[in-house]
Scaffold this motif. Structure first.
Motif, PDB file in Angstrom:
ATOM      1  N   ALA A 168       0.832  -1.206   0.000  1.00 48.31           N
ATOM      2  CA  ALA A 168       0.000   0.000   0.000  1.00 48.31           C
ATOM      3  C   ALA A 168       0.865   1.254   0.000  1.00 48.31           C
ATOM      4  O   ALA A 168       0.525   2.258  -0.645  1.00 48.31           O
ATOM      5  N   ILE A 169       1.988   1.211   0.714  1.00 46.23           N
ATOM      6  CA  ILE A 169       2.919   2.349   0.745  1.00 46.23           C
ATOM      7  C   ILE A 169       3.449   2.621  -0.669  1.00 46.23           C
ATOM      8  O   ILE A 169       3.461   3.764  -1.140  1.00 46.23           O
ATOM      9  N   TYR A 170       3.864   1.557  -1.335  1.00 49.36           N
ATOM     10  CA  TYR A 170       4.374   1.702  -2.708  1.00 49.36           C
ATOM     11  C   TYR A 170       3.273   2.179  -3.656  1.00 49.36           C
ATOM     12  O   TYR A 170       3.492   3.071  -4.487  1.00 49.36           O
ATOM     13  N   ASN A 171       2.081   1.593  -3.519  1.00 51.57           N
ATOM     14  CA  ASN A 171       0.975   1.991  -4.400  1.00 51.57           C
ATOM     15  C   ASN A 171       0.616   3.464  -4.221  1.00 51.57           C
ATOM     16  O   ASN A 171       0.295   4.158  -5.195  1.00 51.57           O
ATOM     17  N   LEU A 172       0.673   3.949  -2.980  1.00 54.04           N
ATOM     18  CA  LEU A 172       0.404   5.364  -2.739  1.00 54.04           C
ATOM     19  C   LEU A 172       1.462   6.221  -3.427  1.00 54.04           C
ATOM     20  O   LEU A 172       1.148   7.268  -4.010  1.00 54.04           O
ATOM     21  N   GLY A 173       2.702   5.766  -3.389  1.00 53.69           N
ATOM     22  CA  GLY A 173       3.755   6.496  -4.085  1.00 53.69           C
ATOM     23  C   GLY A 173       3.527   6.559  -5.585  1.00 53.69           C
ATOM     24  O   GLY A 173       3.697   7.610  -6.209  1.00 53.69           O
ATOM     25  N   THR A 174       3.088   5.451  -6.180  1.00 50.53           N
ATOM     26  CA  THR A 174       2.883   5.434  -7.632  1.00 50.53           C
ATOM     27  C   THR A 174       1.691   6.292  -8.050  1.00 50.53           C
ATOM     28  O   THR A 174       1.747   6.959  -9.083  1.00 50.53           O
ATOM     29  N   VAL A 175       0.615   6.273  -7.255  1.00 51.02           N
ATOM     30  CA  VAL A 175      -0.556   7.072  -7.638  1.00 51.02           C
ATOM     31  C   VAL A 175      -0.258   8.562  -7.489  1.00 51.02           C
ATOM     32  O   VAL A 175      -0.724   9.377  -8.291  1.00 51.02           O
ATOM     33  N   LEU A 176       0.544   8.933  -6.493  1.00 52.72           N
ATOM     34  CA  LEU A 176       0.944  10.331  -6.346  1.00 52.72           C
ATOM     35  C   LEU A 176       1.852  10.760  -7.501  1.00 52.72           C
ATOM     36  O   LEU A 176       1.755  11.888  -7.999  1.00 52.72           O
ATOM     37  N   TYR A 177       2.723   9.850  -7.938  1.00 51.65           N
ATOM     38  CA  TYR A 177       3.587  10.155  -9.083  1.00 51.65           C
ATOM     39  C   TYR A 177       2.740  10.383 -10.333  1.00 51.65           C
ATOM     40  O   TYR A 177       2.976  11.336 -11.094  1.00 51.65           O
ATOM     41  N   GLY A 178       1.751   9.525 -10.546  1.00 53.16           N
ATOM     42  CA  GLY A 178       0.857   9.692 -11.693  1.00 53.16           C
ATOM     43  C   GLY A 178       0.082  10.996 -11.632  1.00 53.16           C
ATOM     44  O   GLY A 178      -0.107  11.668 -12.656  1.00 53.16           O
ATOM     45  N   LEU A 179      -0.351  11.365 -10.422  1.00 58.65           N
ATOM     46  CA  LEU A 179      -1.075  12.628 -10.260  1.00 58.65           C
ATOM     47  C   LEU A 179      -0.159  13.811 -10.570  1.00 58.65           C
ATOM     48  O   LEU A 179      -0.589  14.797 -11.199  1.00 58.65           O
ATOM     49  N   ALA A 180       1.096  13.721 -10.151  1.00 58.92           N
ATOM     50  CA  ALA A 180       2.066  14.784 -10.460  1.00 58.92           C
ATOM     51  C   ALA A 180       2.265  14.919 -11.963  1.00 58.92           C
ATOM     52  O   ALA A 180       2.290  16.033 -12.506  1.00 58.92           O
ATOM     53  N   GLU A 181       2.386  13.774 -12.650  1.00 57.46           N
ATOM     54  CA  GLU A 181       2.565  13.792 -14.102  1.00 57.46           C
ATOM     55  C   GLU A 181       1.359  14.428 -14.795  1.00 57.46           C
ATOM     56  O   GLU A 181       1.516  15.268 -15.696  1.00 57.46           O
ATOM     57  N   ASP A 182       0.160  14.051 -14.364  1.00 62.77           N
ATOM     58  CA  ASP A 182      -1.059  14.600 -14.967  1.00 62.77           C
ATOM     59  C   ASP A 182      -1.179  16.097 -14.712  1.00 62.77           C
ATOM     60  O   ASP A 182      -1.559  16.867 -15.601  1.00 62.77           O
ATOM     61  N   THR A 183      -0.861  16.507 -13.479  1.00 61.50           N
ATOM     62  CA  THR A 183      -0.956  17.923 -13.118  1.00 61.50           C
ATOM     63  C   THR A 183       0.022  18.748 -13.943  1.00 61.50           C
ATOM     64  O   THR A 183      -0.304  19.837 -14.429  1.00 61.50           O
ATOM     65  N   LEU A 184       1.229  18.219 -14.121  1.00 67.33           N
ATOM     66  CA  LEU A 184       2.250  18.917 -14.910  1.00 67.33           C
ATOM     67  C   LEU A 184       1.837  18.984 -16.382  1.00 67.33           C
ATOM     68  O   LEU A 184       2.001  20.021 -17.035  1.00 67.33           O
ATOM     69  N   ARG A 185       1.264  17.898 -16.884  1.00 69.56           N
ATOM     70  CA  ARG A 185       0.883  17.830 -18.293  1.00 69.56           C
ATOM     71  C   ARG A 185      -0.265  18.780 -18.629  1.00 69.56           C
ATOM     72  O   ARG A 185      -0.333  19.320 -19.731  1.00 69.56           O
ATOM     73  N   THR A 186      -1.152  18.996 -17.641  1.00 68.86           N
ATOM     74  CA  THR A 186      -2.304  19.865 -17.890  1.00 68.86           C
ATOM     75  C   THR A 186      -2.008  21.328 -17.580  1.00 68.86           C
ATOM     76  O   THR A 186      -2.901  22.162 -17.607  1.00 68.86           O
ATOM     77  N   GLY A 187      -0.747  21.626 -17.242  1.00 66.70           N
ATOM     78  CA  GLY A 187      -0.352  23.017 -17.093  1.00 66.70           C
ATOM     79  C   GLY A 187      -0.432  23.572 -15.699  1.00 66.70           C
ATOM     80  O   GLY A 187      -0.629  24.767 -15.499  1.00 66.70           O
ATOM     81  N   GLY A 188      -0.302  22.702 -14.686  1.00 68.85           N
ATOM     82  CA  GLY A 188      -0.270  23.206 -13.313  1.00 68.85           C
ATOM     83  C   GLY A 188      -1.552  22.958 -12.571  1.00 68.85           C
ATOM     84  O   GLY A 188      -2.462  22.294 -13.050  1.00 68.85           O
ATOM     85  N   THR A 189      -1.638  23.510 -11.392  1.00 69.05           N
ATOM     86  CA  THR A 189      -2.782  23.276 -10.521  1.00 69.05           C
ATOM     87  C   THR A 189      -3.910  24.236 -10.850  1.00 69.05           C
ATOM     88  O   THR A 189      -3.692  25.408 -11.126  1.00 69.05           O
ATOM     89  N   PRO A 190      -5.168  23.751 -10.802  1.00 60.36           N
ATOM     90  CA  PRO A 190      -6.299  24.613 -11.134  1.00 60.36           C
ATOM     91  C   PRO A 190      -6.657  25.615 -10.054  1.00 60.36           C
ATOM     92  O   PRO A 190      -7.329  26.597 -10.325  1.00 60.36           O
ATOM     93  N   SER A 191      -6.260  25.396  -8.831  1.00 65.33           N
ATOM     94  CA  SER A 191      -6.599  26.332  -7.757  1.00 65.33           C
ATOM     95  C   SER A 191      -5.509  26.334  -6.700  1.00 65.33           C
ATOM     96  O   SER A 191      -4.697  25.414  -6.614  1.00 65.33           O
ATOM     97  N   ALA A 192      -5.510  27.354  -5.876  1.00 60.22           N
ATOM     98  CA  ALA A 192      -4.447  27.537  -4.884  1.00 60.22           C
ATOM     99  C   ALA A 192      -4.422  26.442  -3.835  1.00 60.22           C
ATOM    100  O   ALA A 192      -3.386  26.160  -3.253  1.00 60.22           O
ATOM    101  N   LYS A 193      -5.559  25.813  -3.587  1.00 67.66           N
ATOM    102  CA  LYS A 193      -5.622  24.795  -2.527  1.00 67.66           C
ATOM    103  C   LYS A 193      -4.970  23.478  -2.944  1.00 67.66           C
ATOM    104  O   LYS A 193      -4.669  22.636  -2.098  1.00 67.66           O
ATOM    105  N   ASP A 194      -4.750  23.272  -4.247  1.00 64.78           N
ATOM    106  CA  ASP A 194      -4.176  22.018  -4.715  1.00 64.78           C
ATOM    107  C   ASP A 194      -2.658  22.025  -4.543  1.00 64.78           C
ATOM    108  O   ASP A 194      -2.004  23.061  -4.563  1.00 64.78           O
ATOM    109  N   VAL A 195      -2.102  20.806  -4.401  1.00 66.94           N
ATOM    110  CA  VAL A 195      -0.659  20.647  -4.222  1.00 66.94           C
ATOM    111  C   VAL A 195       0.027  20.756  -5.581  1.00 66.94           C
ATOM    112  O   VAL A 195      -0.444  20.190  -6.577  1.00 66.94           O
ATOM    113  N   ASN A 196       1.143  21.477  -5.631  1.00 64.91           N
ATOM    114  CA  ASN A 196       1.827  21.650  -6.913  1.00 64.91           C
ATOM    115  C   ASN A 196       2.574  20.370  -7.299  1.00 64.91           C
ATOM    116  O   ASN A 196       2.855  19.522  -6.450  1.00 64.91           O
ATOM    117  N   PRO A 197       2.908  20.208  -8.587  1.00 64.54           N
ATOM    118  CA  PRO A 197       3.530  18.963  -9.053  1.00 64.54           C
ATOM    119  C   PRO A 197       4.821  18.605  -8.331  1.00 64.54           C
ATOM    120  O   PRO A 197       5.064  17.436  -8.038  1.00 64.54           O
TER     121      PRO A 197
END
Length: 370
Positions: A168-197
């Protein structure tokens, strides 16, 4: 009275005596559940190119038996759990298709029911998170981030039930990595409350490093660590801000609490004095530098001294996300910048302690200092 379906095709896979039991009592949910288990196990032993019966046929029939069993006994949590696994196996055969999407949704619904019936199941929570992660790769983009955030919450809940649950620890790391990749690909965070890539990449690296420290011989973890190690704030595992009272004063007026920088590594959590902040900046820019903790009044918690770590809410604390580190010398109260930040601190400190308790601190030390 209901009849047992397709007995002539699958009856040879029934456990001994089950057929006669079902003929006498078609509403015997234990017999149906056991039949489903045998069908599912048989599917595991059938190659994908087998046709008589096929792997998918066996899994589909197992799902029908789980369905019958849970209709008769809606509290049969193991049936919901194994049913979800069978549905997931069927979904994996269908790639990223609409049919697979529907199956992954069914799997998540059954994992949810299994967890509702038995909340103390880190494996079910982990599998639920994996099913959500698979679903997020198929759904339209507008739905993806919500599903990913839910998957993160399931992995985190699994870890909170079992701190050394390395999968589960590893899986959490991979899903966060994927979220970072998606956030970076879409041009950053949509709002100030979201975590940056960059922060998401750093969080991802923390979990992957922890999984590797707990199971250093797992090649998958080792390979992932090579990819993300540079995303850690080396030579530390985590660097960030917490609001803290003066050292030695767990109860103090809110005006005396100050937001300051903290670093966490394999040895413990340490507050950085203003005199040491330049050293931290140098180390983060790639120039090795140890924090001397020249300010004797700075807060420092060594890993062996930790008793427990938890979120807390108390009127004696300044407003915000409270954190309590109970130590052999008494409790230390801190306040994180946000609830999102608090989750990160809680997990990181607990993981460092768990790695220490499992005798793996040297592995973690090698990750952050070598």
């Amino acid at each position: 009275m209901r009849k047992v379906g397709r007995v002539n095709v699958f009856s040879h896979l029934l456990p001994g005596g089950t057929l006669s039991t079902l003929e006498r009592n078609p509403d015997d949910y234990d017999a149906l559940y056991n039949w489903a288990l045998v069908l599912q196990e048989s599917a595991d032993n059938v190659s994908l190119d087998s046709t008589s019966p096929s792997k998918d046929d066996l899994l589909e029939e197992a799902c029908k038996k789980y369905d019958e069993a849970t209709r008769l006994c809606p509290t049969l949590n193991d049936a919901f759990y194994n049913w979800a696994i069978a549905i997931s196996d069927r979904a994996k055969m269908r790639g990223r298709t609409k049919e697979a999407e529907e199956l992954w949704k069914q799997a998540t619904e059954n994992y949810e029911k299994a967890v509702q019936l038995n909340w103390n199941s880190p494996q079910a929570l982990n599998n639920w998170g994996l099913a959500l992660q698979e679903l997020s790769a198929i759904v339209p983009a507008r739905e993806k981030q919500t599903i990913v955030r839910t998957a993160i919450s399931k992995f985190r809940a699994a870890i909170q039930l079992q701190f050394d649950f390395h999968r589960a620890i590893y899986n959490l790391g991979t899903v966060l990595y994927g979220l970072a990749e998606d956030t970076l690909r879409t041009g950053g965070t949509p709002s100030a409350k979201d975590v940056n890539p960059n922060e998401l990449y750093s969080q991802s690296a923390i979990y992957i490093a922890a999984a590797h420290a707990l199971k250093p011989n797992y090649s998958v973890y080792s390979s992932a660590l090579r990819l993300v190690r540079s995303m850690l704030p080396l030579p530390y595992l985590k660097v960030g801000y917490l609001t803290a009272p003066q050292a030695g004063k767990s109860i103090a007026p809110h005006s005396d609490w100050k937001r300051s920088e903290f670093v966490l590594n394999h040895e413990g959590l340490q507050q950085i004095s203003k005199a040491d902040q330049k050293q931290v900046r140098r180390s983060l820019s790639g120039r090795p530098s140890d924090v001397s903790n020249s300010d004797k009044k700075a807060i420092k918690v060594e890993v062996p001294d930790i008793v427990s770590v938890s979120a807390c809410a108390d009127l004696t604390l300044p407003p915000g996300a409270g954190l309590c580190i109970d130590t052999i010398r008494g409790p230390l109260f801190l306040v994180a910048d946000s609830w999102e930040s608090l989750d990160g601190w809680l997990d990181a400190i607990r993981l460092v302690y768990t790695i220490y308790a499992r005798g793996k601190s040297e592995v973690l030390a090698g990750i952050v200092t070598s």
